[in-house]
Design a protein around this motif. Sequence first.
Motif, PDB file in Angstrom:
ATOM      1  N   LEU A  45       0.872  -1.167   0.000  1.00 15.17           N
ATOM      2  CA  LEU A  45       0.000   0.000   0.000  1.00 15.17           C
ATOM      3  C   LEU A  45       0.910   1.218   0.000  1.00 15.17           C
ATOM      4  O   LEU A  45       1.828   1.302   0.805  1.00 15.17           O
ATOM      5  CB  LEU A  45      -0.878   0.025   1.260  1.00 15.17           C
ATOM      6  N   PHE A  46       0.675   2.127  -0.936  1.00 10.25           N
ATOM      7  CA  PHE A  46       1.379   3.397  -0.870  1.00 10.25           C
ATOM      8  C   PHE A  46       0.366   4.519  -0.961  1.00 10.25           C
ATOM      9  O   PHE A  46      -0.668   4.394  -1.604  1.00 10.25           O
ATOM     10  CB  PHE A  46       2.491   3.511  -1.930  1.00 10.25           C
ATOM     11  N   CYS A  81      -2.762   1.949  -4.406  1.00  5.49           N
ATOM     12  CA  CYS A  81      -2.413   3.359  -4.290  1.00  5.49           C
ATOM     13  C   CYS A  81      -3.580   4.069  -3.629  1.00  5.49           C
ATOM     14  O   CYS A  81      -4.711   4.008  -4.112  1.00  5.49           O
ATOM     15  CB  CYS A  81      -2.161   3.948  -5.674  1.00  5.49           C
ATOM     16  N   MET A  82      -3.316   4.751  -2.526  1.00  5.04           N
ATOM     17  CA  MET A  82      -4.357   5.463  -1.796  1.00  5.04           C
ATOM     18  C   MET A  82      -4.044   6.951  -1.785  1.00  5.04           C
ATOM     19  O   MET A  82      -2.883   7.348  -1.744  1.00  5.04           O
ATOM     20  CB  MET A  82      -4.453   4.955  -0.360  1.00  5.04           C
ATOM     21  N   SER A  83      -5.105   7.741  -1.820  1.00  2.00           N
ATOM     22  CA  SER A  83      -4.960   9.183  -1.683  1.00  2.00           C
ATOM     23  C   SER A  83      -6.233   9.737  -1.061  1.00  2.00           C
ATOM     24  O   SER A  83      -7.298   9.124  -1.173  1.00  2.00           O
ATOM     25  CB  SER A  83      -4.724   9.817  -3.056  1.00  2.00           C
ATOM     26  N   TRP A 132       0.245  12.267   4.075  1.00  2.00           N
ATOM     27  CA  TRP A 132       1.690  12.337   3.986  1.00  2.00           C
ATOM     28  C   TRP A 132       2.125  11.152   3.133  1.00  2.00           C
ATOM     29  O   TRP A 132       1.462  10.101   3.125  1.00  2.00           O
ATOM     30  CB  TRP A 132       2.306  12.248   5.385  1.00  2.00           C
ATOM     31  N   ARG A 133       3.193  11.271   2.413  1.00  2.00           N
ATOM     32  CA  ARG A 133       3.647  10.198   1.523  1.00  2.00           C
ATOM     33  C   ARG A 133       4.282   9.060   2.334  1.00  2.00           C
ATOM     34  O   ARG A 133       5.192   9.282   3.125  1.00  2.00           O
ATOM     35  CB  ARG A 133       4.659  10.767   0.521  1.00  2.00           C
ATOM     36  N   SER A 164       9.694   6.103   0.360  1.00  2.00           N
ATOM     37  CA  SER A 164       8.510   5.326  -0.018  1.00  2.00           C
ATOM     38  C   SER A 164       8.510   4.948  -1.494  1.00  2.00           C
ATOM     39  O   SER A 164       7.485   4.540  -2.038  1.00  2.00           O
ATOM     40  CB  SER A 164       7.240   6.134   0.296  1.00  2.00           C
ATOM     41  N   SER A 165       9.663   5.046  -2.132  1.00  2.00           N
ATOM     42  CA  SER A 165       9.753   4.744  -3.565  1.00  2.00           C
ATOM     43  C   SER A 165       9.581   3.247  -3.822  1.00  2.00           C
ATOM     44  O   SER A 165       9.855   2.416  -2.948  1.00  2.00           O
ATOM     45  CB  SER A 165      11.100   5.199  -4.124  1.00  2.00           C
TER      46      SER A 165
END
Length: 182
Positions: A45-46, A81-83, A132-133, A164-165
């Motif tokens: 999960l990013f 991918c979450m935002s 936050w990333r 977090s890459s």
Amino acid sequence: MNIGYRLPEVTFHTRVRDESIEGPNPFRWEDKTTADYFKGKRVVLFSLPGAFTPTCSTYQLPGFENGFGDFAAEGIDEIYCMSVNDSFVMNKWAIDQDLENVKVIPDGSGEFTRRVGMLVRKDNLGFGLRSWRYACVVNDGVIEAWFEEPGLSDNHGEDPYGVSSPETVLNWLKEDSAEKAA
């Protein structure tokens, strides 16, 4: 965020394609829970400040998308991918990015992001509350590894990227696999 921490139970309001709906917008609302995404799977999960933003669209999301095969080889079932964006924005961004491997999760109200301690103010950019990333490896809903960009704070003057890459997360997975094999 602590290793071994169980992800919070949250309901995400998503829009999913439904071929039974006619017209130019064949989507319907579908609520999904944390368990729907994470139960019984090992995933990456990013999370990032916003769909369509430069670092997210140029480096982080494409890196995870294009590297999916390498992640799968290390035992990853899904990449999410979450935002803190709504489902309409996340779905349009997924189309714009030609996603085939990474799945998007809309955290429109920021509830999940708040509960994992990553909700920050980005009023300095006109964004309001955002994530936050960070990235993490999650096994059956439990955090196995956590990759948080330095400087977590409201209205940070920069958008740090590196910890977090996709490359950092993949290197950790490879080292973890090697340790388990030894």
